[in-house]
Enzyme design. Structure first.
Site, mmCIF file in Angstrom:
data_model
loop_
_atom_site.group_PDB
_atom_site.id
_atom_site.type_symbol
_atom_site.label_atom_id
_atom_site.label_comp_id
_atom_site.label_asym_id
_atom_site.label_seq_id
_atom_site.Cartn_x
_atom_site.Cartn_y
_atom_site.Cartn_z
ATOM 1 N N ASP A 210 0.820 -1.199 0.000
ATOM 2 C CA ASP A 210 0.000 0.000 0.000
ATOM 3 C C ASP A 210 0.866 1.267 0.000
ATOM 4 O O ASP A 210 1.840 1.357 0.768
ATOM 5 C CB ASP A 210 -0.866 -0.033 1.275
ATOM 6 C CG ASP A 210 -1.954 1.012 1.280
ATOM 7 O OD1 ASP A 210 -2.821 0.960 0.409
ATOM 8 O OD2 ASP A 210 -1.934 1.890 2.177
ATOM 9 N N GLU A 270 1.726 -0.609 -5.020
ATOM 10 C CA GLU A 270 0.756 0.429 -5.338
ATOM 11 C C GLU A 270 1.542 1.736 -5.285
ATOM 12 O O GLU A 270 1.792 2.288 -4.220
ATOM 13 C CB GLU A 270 -0.380 0.467 -4.320
ATOM 14 C CG GLU A 270 -1.466 1.425 -4.774
ATOM 15 C CD GLU A 270 -2.094 2.250 -3.672
ATOM 16 O OE1 GLU A 270 -3.194 2.765 -3.887
ATOM 17 O OE2 GLU A 270 -1.491 2.409 -2.588
HETATM 18 C C1 BGC Z 1 -5.463 2.165 -0.452
HETATM 19 C C2 BGC Z 1 -6.622 2.934 0.045
HETATM 20 C C3 BGC Z 1 -6.255 3.496 1.404
HETATM 21 C C4 BGC Z 1 -4.948 4.279 1.366
HETATM 22 C C5 BGC Z 1 -4.398 4.537 2.721
HETATM 23 C C6 BGC Z 1 -4.438 3.262 -0.629
HETATM 24 O O1 BGC Z 1 -3.516 3.073 -1.460
HETATM 25 O O2 BGC Z 1 -5.695 1.480 -1.659
HETATM 26 O O3 BGC Z 1 -7.788 2.181 0.097
HETATM 27 O O4 BGC Z 1 -7.273 4.355 1.823
HETATM 28 O O5 BGC Z 1 -3.984 3.585 0.655
HETATM 29 O O6 BGC Z 1 -3.933 3.354 3.289
#
Ligand code: BGC
Length: 567
Positions: A210, A270
């Protein structure tokens, strides 16, 4: 494209995988508390295997106060008791593996929950303590320190600093319940290595990282203003907050750990970064793969898809990884809905620092602009069948195989997304793609569980139930495609066929499989040979699995077909 690279039997499983994202609290509720859980996943293992997915990516299932849908983690090495136990987790891994499905779990390293034991310790220990050094605490500005250290705005809206009782401030790029960790602190690094090892030892096959681009930060004083920060180039490697070169040191350490397993654990970043920098995260010495979010920003248009496909295949080649393809996830408006809205409302709505007050979340709660439901779904099916025919791995989001649209009609009092609250309700947030799935056409929660679901389902969910009728034809299409895909994905390359029509994309894989997508609205002619080789059609007018002869010799508008190598 480049020289075909054949996929050897030793090729890592993730390079050409179909990965199905489960947002666990909205997938299936086995114990009637309105929240999906791990046993709910276990009881749908047959469904996932029939669908034909290679892996599940499980969004956070950890203990959480749900300030941000589970991305506020209280304990990284446990299961939210409302979702199950570690024993349930082990059973889930075993059952998925027995069905030939790998498991990728979400890791949230940029921030913890404010209820995490470390943050609780930091609050008690006070300024200057080792406990505070795990986070980013600063003195405030102004005579009495009552002004935040900077004017930064959090991703979800509102200030990025919150003051604690003794007067210090802590940084949170997201909600105030999500304090950012200090990745300059060795203890933080060791703790995450321990967590990655914990889940790897339990049989997890990979990790989705994340906000992978935000972990390391340069917070040297004076802190730049928000305006200055936003104007700074993000592809330089030394932006104070995002995509700093040294974040790769963290992933090099993680890679060492991943490679100590057999097979090596995988990871996908991500990382919302300039595309020129995506290979840094996707390289084999880093996380190994990175999400390509370009299609989330694209219209349903041949030229846009073509350039995104070319660009990302080239990037993947540069990194030594395979490309990823994504049309929907838990953060964006479902693609059936995006494609059924006029521009610019079809934008996905994910945050970007420079988009904060722009086109985000223009989906208007079901009023304006009008949603063309059938057209949106028709286009979504065509786009999905196109990306499933591309080299690389495709990430699907739960419910898209049921033809689900975004749920716009969620009453304000039932909304959960922090974006909604932190923007003073100006932005409706991401709840609309997180509504619990309809498994049956009837019942208190359309088969999701025995109680009212944690987000309300609209009546039209009945038409999308996995079990029967209505949009179940979308489910059949996905099943058929994922099944055929195993035969199609034998080599990681493609060549383009020029049909001389700007609305049509035609690509051929080295093994003879061909994919043709007509982005226009008028039918285009197919040759007799092509028509005879059709094994898959995305348009709902064709019965699922229709054979060539029923398709005639033209390709309808907004439709994709797959042609097998031989008749
Ligand atoms: C996730 C989100 C989340 C955020 C904070 C993002 O990249 O996909 O759903 O709210 O990170 O953790």
């Amino acid at each position: 494209m480049s020289t075909p690279s054949a996929i050897s039997p030793e090729s890592p499983w993730w390079r050409q995988a179909t990965v199905y994202q489960i947002y666990p609290r909205s997938f299936a509720d086995s114990d009637g508390d309105g929240l999906g859980d791990l046993q709910g996943i276990i009881s749908h293992a047959d469904y996932l295997a029939d669908l034909g997915v290679d892996a599940v990516w499980l969004s956070p299932f950890y203990p959480s106060e749900l300030a941000d849908g589970g991305y506020d983690v209280i304990d990284y090495r446990d299961v939210d008791p409302r979702l199950g136990t570690l024993a349930d987790f082990d059973q889930m891994v075993e059952v998925l593996h027995a069905h030939g499905i790998n498991l990728v779990v979400d890791i949230v390293p940029n921030h913890t929950s404010n209820k995490h034991v470390w943050f609780q310790e930091a609050l008690v220990a006070g300024r200057g303590s080792a406990a505070r050094e795990r986070y980013i605490f600063r003195e405030g500005k102004g005579e009495d320190g009552s002004l935040p250290p900077s004017d930064w705005v959090s991703v979800f809206g509102g200030p990025a600093w919150t003051r604690v009782e003794d007067g210090q401030w802590f940084l949170h790029l997201f909600a105030s319940e999500q304090p950012d960790l200090n990745w300059d602190n060795r203890e933080v690094r060791d703790e995450f290595l321990k967590t990655l090892k914990f889940w790897s030892d339990r049989g997890v096959d990979g990790f989705r990282i994340d906000v992978a681009h935000a972990l390391t930060k340069d917070l040297s004083e004076p802190l730049p203003s928000w305006e200055t920060l936003q104007a700074m180039p993000t592809a330089s490697g030394d932006h104070p907050l995002f995509d700093r070169d040294e974040v790769q040191d963290i992933y090099a350490e993680w890679r060492e750990l991943f490679n100590s397993y057999d097979p090596p654990r995988t990871a996908v970043a991500e990382a919302w970064v300039d595309s020129s920098r995506v290979p840094r995260y996707a390289s084999p010495s880093s996380l190994g793969q990175a999400f390509n979010f370009d299609l989330l920003e694209a219209d349903f248009a041949a030229d846009q898809f073509a350039s995104i496909i070319r660009h990302n295949l080239a990037l993947a080649e540069r990194s030594g990884s395979s490309s990823t393809w994504v049309l929907s996830n838990h953060d964006v408006v479902r693609h059936a809905t995006r494609y059924g809205l006029p521009n610019p409302a079809r934008k996905p709505g994910h945050w970007q620092p420079d988009e904060r007050h722009g086109h985000r979340w223009l989906l208007s709660g079901g009023k304006e602009p009008a949603l063309e439901r059938e057209q949106g779904l028709r286009r979504a099916r065509a786009a999905t069948m196109l990306i499933l025919g591309l080299p690389g791995s495709t990430y699907l989001y739960q419910g898209e195989e049921l033809g689900l649209h975004e749920v716009a009609e969620i009453p304000a009092e039932e909304r959960q997304d922090p974006t909604f609250f932190r923007t003073g309700r100006a932005e409706i947030g991401r709840d609309g793609c997180r509504v619990p799935l309809p498994w049956q056409a009837e019942g208190v929660s359309f088969g999701f569980g025995d109680a009212s679901p944690h987000l309300p389902q609209p009546a039209w969910f009945a038409e999308h139930a996995a079990s029967e009728g209505g949009k179940a034809e979308t489910l059949s299409l996905y099943r058929r495609a994922l099944n055929l895909r195993r035969r199609l994905q034998t080599e990681e390359s493609l060549e383009w066929v020029d049909r001389g029509d700007p609305d049509v994309l035609h690509l051929r894989r080295p093994n003879g499989w061909e994919i043709i997508t007509n982005f226009g609205s008028a039918p285009v002619a197919l040759s007799d040979d092509e028509a005879a080789r059709i094994v898959l059609r995305s348009d709902p007018d064709a019965a699922a699995g229709a054979e060539a002869s029923t398709a005639g010799t033209s390709l309808p508008g907004e439709t994709t077909v797959w042609l097998s190598p031989t008749k």
